[in-house]
Design a protein around this motif. Structure first.
Motif, PDB file in Angstrom:
ATOM      1  N   PRO A   1       0.805  -1.236   0.000  1.00 37.77           N
ATOM      2  CA  PRO A   1       0.000   0.000   0.000  1.00 37.77           C
ATOM      3  C   PRO A   1       0.835   1.281   0.000  1.00 37.77           C
ATOM      4  O   PRO A   1       0.494   2.249  -0.687  1.00 37.77           O
ATOM      5  CB  PRO A   1      -0.802  -0.108   1.310  1.00 37.77           C
ATOM      6  N   ASP A   2       1.940   1.278   0.754  1.00 38.67           N
ATOM      7  CA  ASP A   2       2.791   2.470   0.773  1.00 38.67           C
ATOM      8  C   ASP A   2       3.421   2.724  -0.595  1.00 38.67           C
ATOM      9  O   ASP A   2       3.566   3.867  -1.021  1.00 38.67           O
ATOM     10  CB  ASP A   2       3.907   2.311   1.814  1.00 38.67           C
TER      11      ASP A   2
ATOM     12  N   ILE B   1       2.110   1.783  -3.474  1.00 46.81           N
ATOM     13  CA  ILE B   1       1.043   2.246  -4.371  1.00 46.81           C
ATOM     14  C   ILE B   1       0.775   3.727  -4.155  1.00 46.81           C
ATOM     15  O   ILE B   1       0.646   4.499  -5.110  1.00 46.81           O
ATOM     16  CB  ILE B   1      -0.264   1.443  -4.110  1.00 46.81           C
ATOM     17  N   SER B   2       0.727   4.142  -2.874  1.00 44.24           N
ATOM     18  CA  SER B   2       0.428   5.557  -2.645  1.00 44.24           C
ATOM     19  C   SER B   2       1.597   6.428  -3.117  1.00 44.24           C
ATOM     20  O   SER B   2       1.380   7.555  -3.566  1.00 44.24           O
ATOM     21  CB  SER B   2       0.062   5.809  -1.187  1.00 44.24           C
TER      22      SER B   2
ATOM     23  N   LYS C   1       1.148   6.734  -6.812  1.00 47.99           N
ATOM     24  CA  LYS C   1       0.054   7.674  -7.092  1.00 47.99           C
ATOM     25  C   LYS C   1       0.515   9.111  -6.940  1.00 47.99           C
ATOM     26  O   LYS C   1       0.258   9.958  -7.798  1.00 47.99           O
ATOM     27  CB  LYS C   1      -1.111   7.415  -6.122  1.00 47.99           C
ATOM     28  N   LEU C   2       1.223   9.383  -5.830  1.00 45.71           N
ATOM     29  CA  LEU C   2       1.662  10.759  -5.580  1.00 45.71           C
ATOM     30  C   LEU C   2       2.624  11.227  -6.676  1.00 45.71           C
ATOM     31  O   LEU C   2       2.547  12.369  -7.147  1.00 45.71           O
ATOM     32  CB  LEU C   2       2.334  10.866  -4.209  1.00 45.71           C
TER      33      LEU C   2
ATOM     34  N   GLY D   1       3.082   6.870   3.080  1.00 45.99           N
ATOM     35  CA  GLY D   1       1.717   6.714   2.586  1.00 45.99           C
ATOM     36  C   GLY D   1       1.041   8.054   2.318  1.00 45.99           C
ATOM     37  O   GLY D   1      -0.081   8.093   1.842  1.00 45.99           O
ATOM     38  N   GLU D   2       1.695   9.181   2.701  1.00 53.98           N
ATOM     39  CA  GLU D   2       1.055  10.471   2.458  1.00 53.98           C
ATOM     40  C   GLU D   2       1.901  11.391   1.586  1.00 53.98           C
ATOM     41  O   GLU D   2       1.441  11.871   0.561  1.00 53.98           O
ATOM     42  CB  GLU D   2       0.758  11.166   3.791  1.00 53.98           C
ATOM     43  N   THR D   3       3.149  11.640   2.027  1.00 54.19           N
ATOM     44  CA  THR D   3       3.954  12.598   1.264  1.00 54.19           C
ATOM     45  C   THR D   3       5.219  11.944   0.723  1.00 54.19           C
ATOM     46  O   THR D   3       6.239  12.592   0.587  1.00 54.19           O
ATOM     47  CB  THR D   3       4.348  13.811   2.129  1.00 54.19           C
TER      48      THR D   3
ATOM     49  N   THR E   1       7.047  10.281  -2.425  1.00 52.69           N
ATOM     50  CA  THR E   1       7.033   9.974  -3.852  1.00 52.69           C
ATOM     51  C   THR E   1       7.852   8.699  -4.058  1.00 52.69           C
ATOM     52  O   THR E   1       8.455   8.185  -3.109  1.00 52.69           O
ATOM     53  CB  THR E   1       7.656  11.114  -4.664  1.00 52.69           C
TER      54      THR E   1
ATOM     55  N   HIS F   1      10.338   6.837  -1.429  1.00 58.30           N
ATOM     56  CA  HIS F   1       9.983   5.506  -0.951  1.00 58.30           C
ATOM     57  C   HIS F   1      11.177   4.554  -1.106  1.00 58.30           C
ATOM     58  O   HIS F   1      11.451   3.742  -0.223  1.00 58.30           O
ATOM     59  CB  HIS F   1       8.766   4.991  -1.726  1.00 58.30           C
TER      60      HIS F   1
END
Lengths: 293, 286
Positions: free
Chosen positions: A62-63, A65-66, A69-70, A232-234, A236, A240
């Motif tokens: 999930p991290d 993927i986010s 997305k970012l 998971g929020e900021t 890229t 990551h």
């Protein structure tokens, strides 16, 4: 142009002895192998070192993927903004004469000569807690730093010159005759741009967009300063990769890195294709010109 | 009567009628966007340092730890750019003058360091040169440690700067007139003389431009270096990393002061690159 290419292929290369040629080619290939090919191969070998299952798990986490997305969102905002700017800047610089033009060109190039870390720092100085707008932003509960807007701004800054830089020399070389003819024949400014200019510059435009996009998705230093590294929020993709690497989760770090490496390879492939198209266009132009005269 | 006519005649020359539309709009937007995204944020760096007293600024930019980071950053960048001049020139030469299988593919891949995100380059080079990596396992027994030493920084910066020299020298070599070399050869010049008297002077400005571009890029580089550097203060800590360290300690003024030094160096590099490129064009026009 065609004459020049001809003389290249038939150039009597090669007055220097055979062993000199072989030596030069060997040195070049060894250097490129050590510094380019092996590192490129290593990304993929490391990514698959623990097998397909680990690879898939790493990029579907999930991290991850986010982060993907970012990265896509950031590029989707930064690239169009710099595209519009690039076209505007190229239009006024290539189509008109005015004082201060070379100064303007230097200013447009500035972000290329600024360290990525400083590109991030400037937004900390503006929007950070102690920054110019920090207190005002806090009052109104607007988050820019350590949030998505900061990441987008830093990315816009580092990718600022790409499109303009590709378009300016191209449009300068093409001159104004075709546009002037369209205007004199009664076309509106917008129609002239859409029907005359745009078809002429489309490959150059695409070239700039591709390079701009590669940098926007891959930027590390500037984004790292403004992101705050909130999982998971900021984060890229490049950030990551850093987090996974620093946690000694090497296979996962290289798995995500391999996606970025694929993006780089795709960028290079498209770039070569466009260069080939641009060369073709230029050869066409000079061919039609020489038959006209 | 005839005396009053000329000014009207000359008026169009003073303010020529523009056929092309959109000058005000495009220039206006360009300057607005440039100011908003680049000029205002960059000016924040300089204005921030004006809030410091001169002694505070001076001690921030000359502390022992920063001086060590300048030496490392500029020293490693200088070595890396020099390596790139030598090998970049050879690569450009080989790509322009010779044909061999896979040439087009190699030509396209030279730009990889521009396209590959720096963090990916960083972790990959570290993995290759660490003690159990593909290269490291052979270098370590020879007593050569690359990863987590200044040598690793040089390797990373060489990777980052690789395309610059190749891409500045390549077009100049392509445009060289073969006739001149042929004339020299037919007049009895040896290959070495042709190279040193004709080819080398022609590519010298582009070699220097490539060197300056690679050097300028290397001094600001962050992503590819921090993984391989080890980041030990005084030994393997580059200046951009030191700026981040200061930021993490909330020493904004200190970070900004060092950033100003880096910016001034970058602007000087930009200026010399512009001069070098003007020289290259002047040489090509001759």
């Amino acid at each position: 142009m065609s004459r020049a290419t001809l003389s290249h292929s038939t150039r009597p290369a090669l007055k220097e002895p055979r062993w000199v040629r072989a030596l030069f080619i060997a040195v070049a290939l060894i250097f490129l192998t050590l510094f380019l090919f092996v590192p490129l191969a290593a990304v993929f070998v490391q990514a698959f070192s623990k097998g397909w299952a680990t690879y898939l798990a790493a990029i579907t986490d999930p991290d991850a993927i986010s982060a993907i997305k970012l990265t896509l969102i950031t590029a989707a905002i930064a690239v169009p903004l710099n595209l519009v700017f690039g076209v505007c800047a190229a239009w006024c610089i290539a189509k008109f004469e005015f004082r201060g033009k070379s100064f303007l060109l230097t200013l447009i190039d500035l972000p290329f000569s600024v360290s990525p870390v400083i590109s991030g720092l400037i937004y900390v100085l503006l929007f950070g807690a102690q920054g110019w707008f920090g207190a005002w932003l806090q009052e109104h509960d607007i988050r820019i730093l350590f949030a998505v807007p900061g990441i987008v701004l830093a990315t816009v800054f580092v990718t600022f010159p790409f499109v303009a830089r590709e378009l300016i020399p191209l449009m300068q070389a093409q001159g104004n005759e075709e546009e002037e003819a369209a205007i004199v024949l009664g076309a509106s400014g917008w129609n002239t741009f859409r029907r005359v200019t745009l078809p002429n510059i489309k490959w150059g435009l695409l070239y700039g967009v591709i390079l701009c996009n590669a940098r926007a998705m891959g930027e590390f230093g500037a984004v790292s300063v403004v992101s705050g590294h909130i999982r998971g929020e900021t984060n890229t993709m490049p950030l990551h990769v850093e987090i996974l690497y620093n946690e000694y989760n090497f296979a996962a770090a290289f798995a995500v890195a391999s996606l970025l490496a694929l993006l780089a390879l795709l960028t290079l492939a498209l770039k070569s294709f466009i260069e080939w198209r641009l060369q073709l266009n230029r050869a066409d132009d000079s061919a039609t010109r020489s038959t006209e005269h | 009567m005839a005396v009053t006519a000329p000014p009207i005649l000359f008026k169009p020359q003073k303010a020529p009628f523009r056929v092309m539309p959109g000058f005000n709009l495009s220039l206006g937007f360009t300057i607005f966007y440039l100011t908003l995204i680049v000029l205002i944020p960059l000016s924040a760096v300089f204005l921030k340092t004006f809030t410091m007293t001169w002694p505070a600024f001076w001690s921030a930019v000359t502390s022992e730890r920063v001086m060590a980071s300048y030496r490392l950053t500029f020293g490693a960048s200088l070595i890396a750019a020099s390596i790139n001049v030598v090998f970049g020139a050879i690569v450009a030469w080989v790509l322009v003058r010779y044909t061999f299988p896979g040439k087009r593919f190699i030509d396209a891949l030279v730009d990889l360091p521009f396209a590959l995100p720096t963090a990916v380059a960083g972790i990959t080079l570290t993995a290759l040169y660490s003690s159990n990596g593909w290269f490291g396992q052979y270098l370590e027994p020879l007593g050569i440690k690359v990863a987590f030493t200044p040598l690793g920084i040089v390797i990373a910066l060489t990777f980052i700067g690789l395309p610059f020299v190749v891409r500045t020298v390549q077009p100049v070599l392509e445009d060289l007139e073969p006739e001149i070399e042929e004339a020299a050869a037919s007049l009895g010049a040896s290959s070495l003389q042709v190279f040193s008297r004709i080819i080398f002077p022609a590519i010298l400005p582009s070699l220097l431009t490539g060197f300056a571009l690679a050097f300028a890029r290397a001094t600001g580089e962050y992503g590819s270096v921090i993984f391989i550097a080890g980041n030990m203060p005084m030994v393997s800590e580059i200046t951009p990393l030191f700026i981040i360290t200061k930021l993490e300690q909330y020493d904004y003024a200190g970070a900004t002061a060092i950033a100003v030094v880096m910016l001034v160096v970058s602007f000087l590099m930009l200026l010399s690159i512009n001069l070098l490129q003007a020289w290259t064009r002047a040489k090509a026009a001759k």
